[in-house]
Write an enzyme that holds these catalytic residues in place. Structure first.
Site, PDB file in Angstrom:
ATOM      1  CG  HIS A 121     -13.786 -32.009  -2.414  1.00  0.00           C
ATOM      2  ND1 HIS A 121     -14.556 -32.872  -3.149  1.00  0.00           N
ATOM      3  CD2 HIS A 121     -13.826 -30.828  -3.076  1.00  0.00           C
ATOM      4  CE1 HIS A 121     -15.047 -32.257  -4.203  1.00  0.00           C
ATOM      5  NE2 HIS A 121     -14.618 -31.003  -4.180  1.00  0.00           N
ATOM      6  CG  ASP A 122     -14.606 -36.338  -1.667  1.00  0.00           C
ATOM      7  OD1 ASP A 122     -14.893 -36.965  -0.630  1.00  0.00           O
ATOM      8  OD2 ASP A 122     -15.190 -35.281  -1.998  1.00  0.00           O
ATOM      9  N   GLY A 139     -11.220 -32.156  -7.000  1.00  0.00           N
ATOM     10  CA  GLY A 139     -11.965 -33.134  -6.212  1.00  0.00           C
ATOM     11  C   GLY A 139     -12.084 -34.488  -6.892  1.00  0.00           C
TER      12      GLY A 139
END
Length: 260
Positions: A121-122, A139
């Site tokens: 994520h991200d 992340g």
């Protein structure tokens, strides 16, 4: 005309461009957008709010856009954006963003993700990068253009890899790696410049010599790192030296080099 296998499931609401190929037993979710010329091989899942550009090739058993592996995630509106001309190989896992990281995972153009690569994520990835088998990006990792990460290499969350970084296989990256540098080891430390990459990319030998000089001043002179970086950024006119110095000045996780 699209070529969609009769066992594939395309949920109502999915938007497909032209000349797309979708293989057997693949599932495309309702919020997915896929650009012209993209190939999705068999047994692949593409779900969530995922936008995929043109002329990508996603190989079989990839999982693209499933929810973040983050216990704080609670169903927020987040997305995954993938650019053009990427090759995403078998058993790769790409997750969308989270509210705490800007709500988006973004991948640029012309990248190669070999088998079992994980993009968490991200994560933000530029263009022309290569991630070998089993590379795992935690992340909030950022990779600029032309980054190469060797196989079985984890990148710690919030780390940043600058332009044209090369990380050796079976390393473990826990700090930021500056542009044009070669890093290797567990934990990974700087081993010099990515000279092979520089020679392939830069025709002007003077640029390479300027980067070499800056590297020696920063990491081999024994002087305070931030002091040297500030001097180089202010006084050196070479744009690549400025990029290197600016990266050092703005590092958040520190630079892993052997201090003399």
């Amino acid at each position: 005309m699209n070529n969609i296998h009769n066992t594939a499931i395309i949920e109502e609401g999915a938007l497909l461009g032209d000349n797309i190929t979708i293989g057997a037993f693949t599932i495309i979710g309702k919020d997915v957008k896929i650009g012209d010329g993209t190939i999705v091989d068999s047994h692949t899942l593409i779900t969530g709010k995922t936008t995929i550009g043109k002329n990508n090739h996603i190989f079989s058993h990839a999982s693209i856009g499933s929810i973040p592996q983050d216990l704080k995630f609670n169903g927020e509106d987040v997305e995954l954006i993938i650019g053009d001309n990427n090759k995403i190989r078998e058993y790769t896992l790409f997750n969308p963003g989270t509210i705490g990281g800007g709500s988006v995972t973004k991948i640029g153009d012309n990248n190669l993700f070999m088998g079992y690569t994980h993009v968490a994520h991200d994560v933000i990835i530029g263009n022309h990068c290569i991630f070998a088998n089993g590379a795992t990006l935690a992340g909030h990792v950022e990779c600029d253009d032309y980054v190469v990460v060797g196989g079985l290499t984890p990148i710690h969350q919030f780390c940043k890899l600058g332009t044209q970084v090369m990380v050796g296989g079976a390393s473990a990256v826990a700090q930021d790696i500056p542009p044009f540098c070669l890093a290797e080891g567990n934990k990974a430390v700087l081993r010099g410049l990515n000279l092979t990459g520089l020679r392939r990319r830069f025709e002007n030998r003077e640029d390479i010599d300027a980067i070499k000089h800056a590297y020696k001043e920063l990491f081999e002179s024994g002087r305070p790192l931030q002091e040297v970086a500030s001097e180089l950024f202010e006084s050196d006119k070479n744009k690549y030296v400025k990029e290197l110095a600016n990266f050092v000045l703005n590092t958040k996780r520190g630079i892993p080099f052997n201090r003399k």
